[in-house]
Design a protein around this motif. Structure first.
Motif, PDB file in Angstrom:
ATOM      1  N   LEU A  54      99.469  13.540  20.830  1.00 28.11           N
ATOM      2  CA  LEU A  54      98.338  12.609  20.856  1.00 28.11           C
ATOM      3  C   LEU A  54      97.038  13.288  21.273  1.00 28.11           C
ATOM      4  CD1 LEU A  54      99.956   9.437  22.511  1.00 28.11           C
ATOM      5  CD2 LEU A  54      99.317   9.732  20.110  1.00 28.11           C
ATOM      6  N   GLY A  55      97.121  14.517  21.774  1.00 27.30           N
ATOM      7  CA  GLY A  55      95.920  15.243  22.167  1.00 27.30           C
ATOM      8  C   GLY A  55      95.766  15.464  23.654  1.00 27.30           C
ATOM      9  N   TYR A  56      96.774  15.139  24.442  1.00 29.43           N
ATOM     10  CA  TYR A  56      96.695  15.389  25.890  1.00 29.43           C
ATOM     11  C   TYR A  56      96.829  16.878  26.147  1.00 29.43           C
ATOM     12  CZ  TYR A  56      96.555  10.482  26.994  1.00 29.43           C
ATOM     13  OH  TYR A  56      96.135   9.174  27.108  1.00 29.43           O
ATOM     14  N   ARG A  57      95.913  17.412  26.957  1.00 24.56           N
ATOM     15  CA  ARG A  57      95.866  18.849  27.218  1.00 24.56           C
ATOM     16  C   ARG A  57      96.524  19.231  28.538  1.00 24.56           C
ATOM     17  NH1 ARG A  57      95.770  21.127  23.013  1.00 24.56           N
ATOM     18  NH2 ARG A  57      95.093  23.030  24.064  1.00 24.56           N
ATOM     19  N   LEU A  91      86.168   2.773  30.503  1.00 26.86           N
ATOM     20  CA  LEU A  91      86.555   4.124  30.108  1.00 26.86           C
ATOM     21  C   LEU A  91      85.398   4.938  29.533  1.00 26.86           C
ATOM     22  CD1 LEU A  91      88.774   6.260  29.604  1.00 26.86           C
ATOM     23  CD2 LEU A  91      89.214   5.122  27.407  1.00 26.86           C
ATOM     24  N   GLU A  92      84.678   4.386  28.592  1.00 27.94           N
ATOM     25  CA  GLU A  92      83.604   5.152  27.943  1.00 27.94           C
ATOM     26  C   GLU A  92      82.524   5.542  28.941  1.00 27.94           C
ATOM     27  OE1 GLU A  92      83.661   6.202  24.882  1.00 27.94           O
ATOM     28  OE2 GLU A  92      85.387   5.080  24.132  1.00 27.94           O
ATOM     29  N   GLU A  93      82.173   4.623  29.835  1.00 28.49           N
ATOM     30  CA  GLU A  93      81.143   4.909  30.840  1.00 28.49           C
ATOM     31  C   GLU A  93      81.629   5.953  31.845  1.00 28.49           C
ATOM     32  OE1 GLU A  93      82.166   1.926  29.960  1.00 28.49           O
ATOM     33  OE2 GLU A  93      80.408   0.980  29.040  1.00 28.49           O
ATOM     34  N   ILE A  94      82.898   5.888  32.215  1.00 27.96           N
ATOM     35  CA  ILE A  94      83.455   6.869  33.143  1.00 27.96           C
ATOM     36  C   ILE A  94      83.453   8.254  32.499  1.00 27.96           C
ATOM     37  CG2 ILE A  94      85.604   7.607  34.261  1.00 27.96           C
ATOM     38  CD1 ILE A  94      86.148   4.613  34.836  1.00 27.96           C
ATOM     39  N   ALA A  97      89.286   8.876  23.229  1.00 28.49           N
ATOM     40  CA  ALA A  97      87.990   8.731  23.889  1.00 28.49           C
ATOM     41  C   ALA A  97      87.611   9.991  24.655  1.00 28.49           C
ATOM     42  CB  ALA A  97      88.019   7.524  24.827  1.00 28.49           C
ATOM     43  N   ALA A  98      88.576  10.592  25.325  1.00 28.63           N
ATOM     44  CA  ALA A  98      88.297  11.823  26.060  1.00 28.63           C
ATOM     45  C   ALA A  98      87.832  12.925  25.106  1.00 28.63           C
ATOM     46  CB  ALA A  98      89.547  12.266  26.824  1.00 28.63           C
ATOM     47  N   GLU A  99      88.521  13.046  23.989  1.00 27.83           N
ATOM     48  CA  GLU A  99      88.127  14.063  23.007  1.00 27.83           C
ATOM     49  C   GLU A  99      86.721  13.816  22.481  1.00 27.83           C
ATOM     50  OE1 GLU A  99      89.753  16.182  18.904  1.00 27.83           O
ATOM     51  OE2 GLU A  99      90.717  14.357  19.642  1.00 27.83           O
ATOM     52  N   SER A 100      86.382  12.568  22.244  1.00 30.49           N
ATOM     53  CA  SER A 100      85.053  12.262  21.703  1.00 30.49           C
ATOM     54  C   SER A 100      83.942  12.575  22.700  1.00 30.49           C
ATOM     55  CB  SER A 100      84.979  10.793  21.278  1.00 30.49           C
ATOM     56  OG  SER A 100      84.973   9.936  22.398  1.00 30.49           O
ATOM     57  N   HIS A 101      84.267  12.555  23.981  1.00 25.79           N
ATOM     58  CA  HIS A 101      83.284  12.877  25.020  1.00 25.79           C
ATOM     59  C   HIS A 101      83.349  14.346  25.442  1.00 25.79           C
ATOM     60  CE1 HIS A 101      81.525   8.928  26.169  1.00 25.79           C
ATOM     61  NE2 HIS A 101      82.652   8.444  25.682  1.00 25.79           N
ATOM     62  N   GLY A 102      84.224  15.118  24.800  1.00 28.63           N
ATOM     63  CA  GLY A 102      84.364  16.519  25.170  1.00 28.63           C
ATOM     64  C   GLY A 102      85.017  16.709  26.523  1.00 28.63           C
ATOM     65  N   LYS A 103      85.848  15.758  26.941  1.00 24.93           N
ATOM     66  CA  LYS A 103      86.514  15.822  28.235  1.00 24.93           C
ATOM     67  C   LYS A 103      88.011  16.074  28.046  1.00 24.93           C
ATOM     68  CE  LYS A 103      82.701  14.896  30.482  1.00 24.93           C
ATOM     69  NZ  LYS A 103      82.458  13.739  31.336  1.00 24.93           N
ATOM     70  N   ALA A 151      81.506   9.409  30.380  1.00 19.23           N
ATOM     71  CA  ALA A 151      80.148   9.913  30.166  1.00 19.23           C
ATOM     72  C   ALA A 151      79.535  10.534  31.421  1.00 19.23           C
ATOM     73  CB  ALA A 151      79.249   8.776  29.673  1.00 19.23           C
ATOM     74  N   ILE A 152      80.206  10.445  32.551  1.00 19.25           N
ATOM     75  CA  ILE A 152      79.654  10.939  33.815  1.00 19.25           C
ATOM     76  C   ILE A 152      79.625  12.463  33.826  1.00 19.25           C
ATOM     77  CG2 ILE A 152      80.031  11.085  36.306  1.00 19.25           C
ATOM     78  CD1 ILE A 152      81.190   8.251  36.154  1.00 19.25           C
ATOM     79  N   ASP A 153      78.473  13.022  34.080  1.00 20.78           N
ATOM     80  CA  ASP A 153      78.312  14.463  34.177  1.00 20.78           C
ATOM     81  C   ASP A 153      79.046  14.966  35.416  1.00 20.78           C
ATOM     82  OD1 ASP A 153      77.422  16.947  33.396  1.00 20.78           O
ATOM     83  OD2 ASP A 153      75.476  16.759  34.386  1.00 20.78           O
ATOM     84  N   GLY A 154      79.840  16.001  35.249  1.00 19.84           N
ATOM     85  CA  GLY A 154      80.583  16.561  36.366  1.00 19.84           C
ATOM     86  C   GLY A 154      82.028  16.122  36.425  1.00 19.84           C
ATOM     87  N   LEU A 155      82.357  15.048  35.742  1.00 19.24           N
ATOM     88  CA  LEU A 155      83.752  14.645  35.633  1.00 19.24           C
ATOM     89  C   LEU A 155      84.373  15.423  34.470  1.00 19.24           C
ATOM     90  CD1 LEU A 155      85.848  12.602  36.846  1.00 19.24           C
ATOM     91  CD2 LEU A 155      85.354  11.178  34.848  1.00 19.24           C
ATOM     92  N   ASP A 156      85.405  16.188  34.767  1.00 16.98           N
ATOM     93  CA  ASP A 156      85.969  17.070  33.748  1.00 16.98           C
ATOM     94  C   ASP A 156      86.952  16.374  32.823  1.00 16.98           C
ATOM     95  OD1 ASP A 156      84.863  19.776  34.648  1.00 16.98           O
ATOM     96  OD2 ASP A 156      85.746  18.976  36.492  1.00 16.98           O
ATOM     97  N   GLY A 157      87.560  15.305  33.306  1.00 14.92           N
ATOM     98  CA  GLY A 157      88.524  14.625  32.464  1.00 14.92           C
ATOM     99  C   GLY A 157      89.102  13.401  33.130  1.00 14.92           C
ATOM    100  N   VAL A 158      90.039  12.791  32.426  1.00 15.92           N
ATOM    101  CA  VAL A 158      90.745  11.624  32.949  1.00 15.92           C
ATOM    102  C   VAL A 158      92.240  11.921  32.921  1.00 15.92           C
ATOM    103  CG1 VAL A 158      89.002   9.903  32.401  1.00 15.92           C
ATOM    104  CG2 VAL A 158      90.682  10.549  30.659  1.00 15.92           C
ATOM    105  N   PHE A 159      92.955  11.245  33.793  1.00 17.22           N
ATOM    106  CA  PHE A 159      94.395  11.462  33.926  1.00 17.22           C
ATOM    107  C   PHE A 159      95.070  10.097  33.934  1.00 17.22           C
ATOM    108  CE2 PHE A 159      98.411  12.278  35.977  1.00 17.22           C
ATOM    109  CZ  PHE A 159      98.770  13.547  35.547  1.00 17.22           C
ATOM    110  N   VAL A 160      96.032   9.917  33.049  1.00 23.50           N
ATOM    111  CA  VAL A 160      96.672   8.615  32.880  1.00 23.50           C
ATOM    112  C   VAL A 160      97.941   8.534  33.719  1.00 23.50           C
ATOM    113  CG1 VAL A 160      97.692   6.999  31.241  1.00 23.50           C
ATOM    114  CG2 VAL A 160      95.761   8.444  30.544  1.00 23.50           C
ATOM    115  N   GLY A 161      98.062   7.419  34.455  1.00 16.14           N
ATOM    116  CA  GLY A 161      99.300   7.070  35.114  1.00 16.14           C
ATOM    117  C   GLY A 161      99.985   5.979  34.309  1.00 16.14           C
ATOM    118  N   PRO A 162     100.916   6.330  33.402  1.00 17.89           N
ATOM    119  CA  PRO A 162     101.491   5.331  32.498  1.00 17.89           C
ATOM    120  C   PRO A 162     102.180   4.166  33.205  1.00 17.89           C
ATOM    121  CG  PRO A 162     101.984   7.538  31.711  1.00 17.89           C
ATOM    122  CD  PRO A 162     101.416   7.690  33.093  1.00 17.89           C
ATOM    123  N   SER A 163     102.802   4.420  34.336  1.00 18.81           N
ATOM    124  CA  SER A 163     103.526   3.347  35.023  1.00 18.81           C
ATOM    125  C   SER A 163     102.568   2.281  35.537  1.00 18.81           C
ATOM    126  CB  SER A 163     104.365   3.914  36.168  1.00 18.81           C
ATOM    127  OG  SER A 163     105.417   4.713  35.670  1.00 18.81           O
TER     128      SER A 163
END
Length: 256
Positions: free
Chosen positions: A229-232, A159-162, A205-211, A164-176
């Motif tokens: 929880l902070g999901y935008r 997660l942290e390495e993903i 983690a997303a918030e800490s990376h500015g994503k 940190a990738i420049d150009g990736l705007d965010g992550v999206f969780v599939g809870p199931s």
């Protein structure tokens, strides 16, 4: 006209609440576009949409002033750039597990210098009202977004390495799928303690990376909880789910 400013909407109060559509009927799509959601997400991975109905659905959303997001089939990077060329505001790639997966996704979703998205935005530029396609490209570098889905144990470990990738705007969780992966025995339990802990960790983690942190919510209660929880970006329910539940409730209520 110009690209709809989804980035500012995501940063605003309450973030973005999106409907989740898998049916290819434009009348159903229009009903959800008029229903008060901030955006619409077309689910190509599990939905019934084909390329033509995706193209037309994106156009309908743009004409009605709503950003269109697209959840892609697994590893279909070709459709990522096509969906953006159709006029989508964001693409969501499922089953991203490694840094290499995420970088390959960014490469097709972002114009240089962030990626290698091929130039050909004829429909997107026309749909969004650009007289000069170069102006669309300039806006698209900032206003078209790429989300990597986090839904496996390997993805969580990277997660942290993903992020940190420049150009990736965010992550999206599939809870199931995430719950199945974390269960150890293939059990679907989106509200398990392990899954809830992972969902909280991903948002932080997303918030800490500015994503941007995005997630699918099965119910309105889940949507409110994830927002706290902070999901935008929160996609809630589904068109087929709403129609099915409404039809059953109508029949039951009518029988008294």
């Amino acid at each position: 006209m110009a690209l709809l400013d989804i980035r500012s909407a995501l940063a605003g109060e309450g973030g973005v609440l999106s409907s989740w559509l898998g049916l290819n009927d434009p009348v159903v799509q229009e009903a959800f576009l008029h229903a008060g959601f901030d955006a619409v997400t077309f689910d190509i991975q599990h939905g019934l949409l084909d390329t033509a109905s995706l193209r037309d659905g994106i156009a309908l959303a743009v004409h009605l002033g709503k950003p269109a997001l697209v959840r892609l089939p697994v590893a279909d990077r070709a459709l990522a750039s096509r969906a953006l060329d159709f006029g989508a505001s964001a693409v969501i790639m499922p089953m991203i597990e490694t840094v290499d997966d995420a970088r390959a996704f960014v490469a097709v979703a972002k114009y240089p210098p962030l990626g290698q998205r091929s130039y050909g935005p004829t429909r997107a530029a026309d749909l969004h009202g650009y007289a000069d396609r170069a102006d669309y490209v300039g806006d698209a570098r900032d206003q078209t977004l790429a989300f990597a889905m986090i839904e496996t144990g390997r993805a969580l470990a990277s997660l942290e390495e993903i992020l940190a990738i420049d150009g990736l705007d965010g992550v999206f969780v599939g809870p199931s799928d995430l719950s199945i992966a974390l269960s150890g025995n293939g059990t679907l339990e989106p509200r398990s303690a392990a899954n809830e802990a992972a969902i909280s960790r991903i948002a932080a983690a997303a918030e800490s990376h500015g994503k941007i942190a995005g997630i699918y919510a099965g119910t309105p209660e889940d949507a409110r909880r994830y927002r706290a929880l902070g999901y935008r970006l929160i996609c809630v329910g589904s068109d087929i789910g709403v129609i099915t539940a409404g039809a059953r409730a109508l029949a039951a209520a009518s029988r008294g």
